[in-house]
Design an enzyme around this catalytic site. Structure first.
Site, mmCIF file in Angstrom:
data_model
loop_
_atom_site.group_PDB
_atom_site.id
_atom_site.type_symbol
_atom_site.label_atom_id
_atom_site.label_comp_id
_atom_site.label_asym_id
_atom_site.label_seq_id
_atom_site.Cartn_x
_atom_site.Cartn_y
_atom_site.Cartn_z
ATOM 1 N N GLY A 193 -7.104 4.742 -0.314
ATOM 2 C CA GLY A 193 -5.838 4.270 -0.856
ATOM 3 C C GLY A 193 -4.775 5.277 -1.229
ATOM 4 O O GLY A 193 -3.677 4.865 -1.613
ATOM 5 N N GLY A 233 -3.044 7.435 0.628
ATOM 6 C CA GLY A 233 -2.106 7.811 1.673
ATOM 7 C C GLY A 233 -0.703 7.250 1.464
ATOM 8 O O GLY A 233 -0.520 6.185 0.861
ATOM 9 N N CYS A 245 -0.405 3.868 3.138
ATOM 10 C CA CYS A 245 -1.576 3.005 2.932
ATOM 11 C C CYS A 245 -1.286 2.021 1.806
ATOM 12 O O CYS A 245 -0.770 2.402 0.757
ATOM 13 C CB CYS A 245 -2.804 3.849 2.578
ATOM 14 S SG CYS A 245 -4.297 2.888 2.255
#
Length: 346
Positions: free
Chosen positions: A181, A183, A186
């Site tokens: 999570g 990124g 993301c």
């Protein structure tokens, strides 16, 4: 249901405390690392930075730039190139700077088998990449890949907890990829509520891996060179970058004009854009866990790589680490409520 009360930290929550140093210049710092991988038995020497296996990042053009750079960084080539193009690229450029990327779908496995049949000894590094590395099926799949290519170095993930790092390492993974999570494109944490602060994940997972002779790759969450230094200081053996390497000439994406400025599209590999492009759309049983953004065009990636390496060298001089491998031993993190002064913008 239970709640863990101890605080978990992200890059934004800490700074590295400076220490007395005998280093006179950044040029005195060696930012390369040497590793011998637990299962493949192969060796690595270079600056342990990996371009992520994403559209716009893990491209042939990016790989060429990394190959031409003298610091021996590597690129996880995205898995959507046709087989014949992959074989031709490996034939021409070799495998030293390349990770072959694969997911768990049958087509990916068949493609790898076809490559190995055509060029049995060409692939020496494999990146097994899934969003959720916690399934038994994933562990079994990694074990199958280890049996298929026993002499290849395998990087696999993603996970964020020590016990899963241990399980994957014992299943034959040389480098466990850490991050769920963090990124820039993301949306897993938004869509699922699942994740783990990246700095704490690196610290805990590195401890678990190193206890078994394994390694980790910190994947996601770095936005500036200082974050990369923090990742190495926290114990990461490799750092994988997506957003920080997006938007360059090597993206193989179309440059467009927005408000008179050059821009390039960048998107997560679980986004609507990626799944429409590569799979014909989002499957009815799932939701998109990535977003699509337009980012400023950033020119040649080598300028960014120079900034990254310069930042890491400088971090080492602030704590007296003559070699990158000394950075974790010389790192003390201090908790902060503010990182930078934004009075004139970020």
């Amino acid at each position: 249901m239970r709640i863990e009360e101890d605080k978990k930290l992200d890059f934004k929550d800490v700074l590295i405390r400076p220490k007395r140093s005998t280093l006179r210049s950044r040029k005195d710092v060696d930012i390369t690392r040497e590793y011998k991988f637990k299962w493949s038995g192969r060796s690595y020497h270079g600056f342990p930075l990996i371009a992520a296996n994403m559209d716009g990042v893990g491209t042939f053009a990016m790989a060429k730039a990394f190959i031409e750079n003298d610091n021996k960084m590597s690129v996880a080539i995205h898995k959507h190139y046709p087989l014949e193009e992959l074989i031709a690229f490996y034939d021409k450029h070799g495998s030293e700077s390349l990770w072959y990327s694969i997911g768990m779908v049958q087509a990916d496995q068949e493609k790898l088998e076809a490559f190995l049949k055509e060029r049995p000894d060409m692939i020496d590094k494999i990146c097994v990449d899934v969003a959720n590395g916690y399934s038994e099926h994933f562990v079994d799949f990694v074990s199958q890949i280890r049996e298929m290519v026993p002499k290849a170095t395998i990087m696999a993930g993603n996970v964020v907890t020590g016990e899963m790092v241990e399980e994957l390492t014992l299943a034959g993974v040389d480098v466990v990829k850490v991050g769920i999570g963090p990124g820039s494109v993301c949306t897993t944490r938004i869509m699922t509520g699942v994740g783990y602060p990246q700095l704490s994940a690196i610290i805990e997972c590195a401890d678990a891996a190193h206890g078994l002779g394994g390694l980790i790759c910190a994947d996601g969450g770095c936005t500036v060179p200082g974050d990369i230094a923090k990742a190495f200081g926290a114990g990461a053996d490799f750092v994988m970058l997506g957003g920080m390497l997006a938007g360059h000439d090597q993206s193989e994406q179309k440059i467009v004009k927005k408000d008179g400025e050059k821009c390039i599209q960048f998107y997560g590999m679980s986004s609507d854009t990626a799944m429409t492009r590569h799979k014909g759309g989002v499957a009815e049983y799932r939701a998109s866990e990535g977003k699509t953004v337009t980012i400023p065009y950033r020119g040649d990636v080598n300028d960014t790589l120079q900034d990254i390496m310069g930042g890491v060298r400088s971090a080492c001089t602030y704590v007296g680490a003559r070699h990158l491998k000394e950075l974790p031993k010389r790192t003390t993190f201090v908790r902060v409520t503010q990182q930078i002064n934004n009075v004139f913008g970020s």
